[in-house]
Design an enzyme around this catalytic site. Sequence first.
Site: not given
Ligand code: 13P
Length: 251
Positions: A9, A213
């Site tokens: 994403n 994360s």
């Molecule tokens: P991060 O991987 O940056 O924590 O974001 C997760 C997320 O919101 C994917 O939709």
Amino acid sequence: MRKTIIAGNWKMNKTAAEAKAFIEEFKPLVAGIDSVEIVLCPVFTALTSAVEAAAGSNVKIGAQNIHWAENGAYTGEISAAMLKETGIDYVIIGHSERRQYFGETDETVNQRLNAALAADLIPMVCIGELLEEREGGKTESVLDTQLKGGLAGISKDDMAGIVVAYEPVWAIGTGKTATPEMAEDTHAYIRKVLTEMFDAETAEKVRIQYGGSMKGANSAELVAQADIDGGLVGGAALEPASFAELITNAC
Ligand code: 13P
């Protein structure tokens, strides 16, 4: 057997030109991987060039939102037919950032989901609890409400093809990943709710992604859990090498 699905994403990052450059670099890094469904979700204006750049590869493209109406006075929104015209196959629905900043509710998630299903787009429906909800022991009731509201009225057949993305909001962009055990407990709970709402056979077919994360260093351990069927990845999906590493480690 559920096929692992890992989606990047990109949120509000990358122009059309940057998306194209990413995909050109990324394709050879994941060429030949067929045990994981690989999806990239750029901004609306980059969808067409992303679809063109990914054509003929194992990389699929999705959008980050969809409106429920066919057309009309909905400034800033985009319809299913408009998305389909770009050649995409997937769409993220109800991301926590949409819920937090743009007033998305379980009801609008449900409306958007119906529009995606009618257009044969594969939805990735996001749910997840806030930090204070987890600390207050409310995780299960929050997920229960989100699942029952967001998935209301969906048929078993449609449900089997929907992807649920569990993203604990406190783990998004913070570097704090849920431990694999903590994530697995919650994923198993989500499957239990789906069993109650639909039936065991349907719930067994639903792929549940973990998001928050996720990176190369933890993707293998997370995806190894019985009820974790992939990931929805933000930060670690912004560089071709780091996203390819995350996927390769999860194979
Ligand atoms: P991060 O991987 O940056 O924590 O974001 C997760 C997320 O919101 C994917 O939709």
